[in-house]
Design a protein around this motif. Structure first.
Motif, PDB file in Angstrom:
ATOM      1  N   ALA A  20      13.475   3.786   4.600  1.00 18.00           N
ATOM      2  CA  ALA A  20      13.141   3.512   3.512  1.00 18.00           C
ATOM      3  C   ALA A  20      13.930   4.259   2.474  1.00 18.00           C
ATOM      4  CB  ALA A  20      11.773   3.605   3.202  1.00 18.00           C
ATOM      5  N   PHE A  21      14.884   3.744   1.683  1.00 15.25           N
ATOM      6  CA  PHE A  21      15.709   4.513   0.824  1.00 15.25           C
ATOM      7  C   PHE A  21      15.119   4.058  -0.839  1.00 15.25           C
ATOM      8  CE2 PHE A  21      19.109   4.154  -2.263  1.00 15.25           C
ATOM      9  CZ  PHE A  21      19.461   5.573  -2.413  1.00 15.25           C
ATOM     10  N   HIS A  22      15.020   4.995  -1.449  1.00  9.98           N
ATOM     11  CA  HIS A  22      14.564   4.718  -3.011  1.00  9.98           C
ATOM     12  C   HIS A  22      15.531   5.138  -3.840  1.00  9.98           C
ATOM     13  CE1 HIS A  22      11.459   5.118  -6.483  1.00  9.98           C
ATOM     14  NE2 HIS A  22      12.046   4.129  -6.477  1.00  9.98           N
ATOM     15  N   LEU A  23      16.256   4.501  -4.824  1.00  8.57           N
ATOM     16  CA  LEU A  23      17.250   4.979  -5.687  1.00  8.57           C
ATOM     17  C   LEU A  23      16.390   5.018  -6.989  1.00  8.57           C
ATOM     18  CD1 LEU A  23      19.974   5.614  -6.712  1.00  8.57           C
ATOM     19  CD2 LEU A  23      20.414   3.250  -7.193  1.00  8.57           C
ATOM     20  N   PRO A 114      22.788  -0.094 -10.537  1.00  3.76           N
ATOM     21  CA  PRO A 114      21.872  -1.040 -10.860  1.00  3.76           C
ATOM     22  C   PRO A 114      21.086  -0.508 -12.174  1.00  3.76           C
ATOM     23  CG  PRO A 114      20.937  -0.419  -8.920  1.00  3.76           C
ATOM     24  CD  PRO A 114      22.330   0.458  -9.034  1.00  3.76           C
ATOM     25  N   PRO A 115      20.702  -1.496 -13.097  1.00  2.00           N
ATOM     26  CA  PRO A 115      19.758  -0.799 -14.254  1.00  2.00           C
ATOM     27  C   PRO A 115      18.532  -0.564 -13.707  1.00  2.00           C
ATOM     28  CG  PRO A 115      20.132  -3.153 -14.349  1.00  2.00           C
ATOM     29  CD  PRO A 115      20.913  -2.770 -13.309  1.00  2.00           C
ATOM     30  N   ASP A 116      17.933  -1.048 -12.525  1.00  2.00           N
ATOM     31  CA  ASP A 116      16.659  -0.983 -12.152  1.00  2.00           C
ATOM     32  C   ASP A 116      16.720  -0.303 -10.716  1.00  2.00           C
ATOM     33  OD1 ASP A 116      15.065  -2.559 -14.211  1.00  2.00           O
ATOM     34  OD2 ASP A 116      16.314  -4.204 -13.185  1.00  2.00           O
ATOM     35  N   ASP A 117      15.404   0.759 -10.653  1.00  2.00           N
ATOM     36  CA  ASP A 117      15.165   1.393  -9.414  1.00  2.00           C
ATOM     37  C   ASP A 117      14.912   0.453  -8.251  1.00  2.00           C
ATOM     38  OD1 ASP A 117      15.081   3.518 -10.993  1.00  2.00           O
ATOM     39  OD2 ASP A 117      13.075   3.933 -10.781  1.00  2.00           O
ATOM     40  N   PHE A 118      14.998   0.692  -7.115  1.00  2.00           N
ATOM     41  CA  PHE A 118      14.787  -0.056  -5.890  1.00  2.00           C
ATOM     42  C   PHE A 118      14.606   0.801  -4.634  1.00  2.00           C
ATOM     43  CE2 PHE A 118      19.586   0.219  -5.442  1.00  2.00           C
ATOM     44  CZ  PHE A 118      19.601   0.502  -4.041  1.00  2.00           C
ATOM     45  N   TRP A 119      13.946   0.023  -3.746  1.00  2.00           N
ATOM     46  CA  TRP A 119      13.439   0.480  -2.471  1.00  2.00           C
ATOM     47  C   TRP A 119      14.394  -0.391  -1.569  1.00  2.00           C
ATOM     48  CZ3 TRP A 119      11.250   4.586  -0.526  1.00  2.00           C
ATOM     49  CH2 TRP A 119      10.471   5.400  -1.540  1.00  2.00           C
ATOM     50  N   LEU A 120      15.129   0.302  -0.551  1.00  2.00           N
ATOM     51  CA  LEU A 120      16.005  -0.762   0.507  1.00  2.00           C
ATOM     52  C   LEU A 120      15.393  -0.221   1.734  1.00  2.00           C
ATOM     53  CD1 LEU A 120      18.389  -2.229   1.438  1.00  2.00           C
ATOM     54  CD2 LEU A 120      19.667  -0.054   1.332  1.00  2.00           C
ATOM     55  N   PHE A 128      12.625  -4.201  -5.779  1.00  2.00           N
ATOM     56  CA  PHE A 128      12.993  -3.703  -7.113  1.00  2.00           C
ATOM     57  C   PHE A 128      11.561  -3.035  -7.759  1.00  2.00           C
ATOM     58  CE2 PHE A 128      16.750  -6.203  -6.584  1.00  2.00           C
ATOM     59  CZ  PHE A 128      17.692  -5.196  -7.004  1.00  2.00           C
ATOM     60  N   THR A 129      11.570  -1.771  -8.368  1.00  2.00           N
ATOM     61  CA  THR A 129      10.378  -1.403  -8.834  1.00  2.00           C
ATOM     62  C   THR A 129      10.007  -2.082 -10.225  1.00  2.00           C
ATOM     63  OG1 THR A 129      11.328   0.611  -9.530  1.00  2.00           O
ATOM     64  CG2 THR A 129      10.264   0.519  -7.470  1.00  2.00           C
ATOM     65  N   VAL A 130       8.829  -2.383 -10.428  1.00  2.00           N
ATOM     66  CA  VAL A 130       8.443  -3.095 -11.653  1.00  2.00           C
ATOM     67  C   VAL A 130       7.618  -2.449 -12.827  1.00  2.00           C
ATOM     68  CG1 VAL A 130       7.809  -5.256 -12.761  1.00  2.00           C
ATOM     69  CG2 VAL A 130       8.814  -5.451 -10.544  1.00  2.00           C
ATOM     70  N   PHE A 131       7.857  -2.140 -13.818  1.00  2.00           N
ATOM     71  CA  PHE A 131       6.871  -1.554 -14.846  1.00  2.00           C
ATOM     72  C   PHE A 131       6.787  -2.291 -15.935  1.00  2.00           C
ATOM     73  CE2 PHE A 131       9.247   1.729 -12.348  1.00  2.00           C
ATOM     74  CZ  PHE A 131       8.490   2.645 -12.155  1.00  2.00           C
ATOM     75  N   GLU A 132       5.500  -2.203 -16.530  1.00  2.00           N
ATOM     76  CA  GLU A 132       5.233  -2.881 -17.664  1.00  2.00           C
ATOM     77  C   GLU A 132       5.894  -2.181 -18.850  1.00  2.00           C
ATOM     78  OE1 GLU A 132       0.761  -2.970 -18.272  1.00  2.00           O
ATOM     79  OE2 GLU A 132       0.635  -4.327 -16.682  1.00  2.00           O
ATOM     80  N   GLY A 140       6.434  -4.389  -6.816  1.00  2.00           N
ATOM     81  CA  GLY A 140       7.853  -4.250  -6.261  1.00  2.00           C
ATOM     82  C   GLY A 140       8.019  -5.689  -6.160  1.00  2.00           C
ATOM     83  N   ALA A 141       9.445  -6.221  -6.602  1.00  2.00           N
ATOM     84  CA  ALA A 141       9.606  -7.477  -6.438  1.00  2.00           C
ATOM     85  C   ALA A 141      10.794  -7.441  -5.221  1.00  2.00           C
ATOM     86  CB  ALA A 141      10.418  -7.860  -7.689  1.00  2.00           C
TER      87      ALA A 141
END
Length: 172
Positions: A20-23, A114-120, A128-132, A140-141
């Motif tokens: 699990a990798f998080h950027l 990318p403009p958004d953080d993600f977990w691979l 992709f992490t989702v914030f309000e 996460g999407a």
């Protein structure tokens, strides 16, 4: 895309097979659960890190059975307050088994971040992490689209090669 929230998001960290990798590409996150701990840090006051325990337990569960949890943070230098605080909180993540590296933004030139953080997860799916707009973490999407997964794998490899391991980064 499928949205994972609450326990379903946490289950992603119980069910991945290998990696699990998080950027993280933002300099600041304004999540409500972090606002008080960040304030304590800025005031030089102690924190019991109770707010962080559920994450640390997820990391410990995963890494205790040989799975890898890694994170790379792309940060602006000089550091903003959030990054300075993150450098101290990272010690807890590392103690739980997470491998964290730091990449100064000016060393990321040529990487198509990318403009958004993600977990691979397992090099097979991206969440992709989702914030309000308020900063509240939603979840996460997930996508398994091969083009998106391949792009995120490429970004992961490039960032990881250039990023500095936490201990070396804080020593500089």
């Amino acid at each position: 895309m499928r949205l994972f929230t609450g326990d379903a998001f946490d289950d992603l960290f119980r069910t991945f097979s290998r990696t699990a990798f998080h950027l993280e590409v933002q300099d600041t996150y304004e999540t409500p659960e972090e606002s008080e701990p960040l304030k304590l840090f800025l005031e030089g006051k102690p924190d019991d890190f109770g707010w962080h325990q559920s994450w640390l337990q997820l990391v410990e569960e995963a890494t205790s059975v040989g799975r890898s949890v890694t994170r790379a943070r792309v940060v602006t230098v000089p550091h903003v307050d959030y990054t300075r605080w993150g450098l101290t909180v990272a010690e807890l993540n590392i103690a739980a088994g997470e491998d964290i590296r730091w990449l100064p933004r000016h060393h990321a030139e040529g990487i198509d971040l990318p403009p958004d953080d993600f977990w691979l997860f397992d090099d097979e799916r991206v969440v992709f992490t989702v914030f309000e707009p308020s900063g509240q973490f939603v979840g996460g999407a997930e996508t398994t689209d091969r083009h998106i997964v391949e792009r995120c794998r490429s970004v992961h490899q490039q960032v990881w090669q250039r990023a500095v391991p936490h201990a070396a980064y804080v020593a500089t």
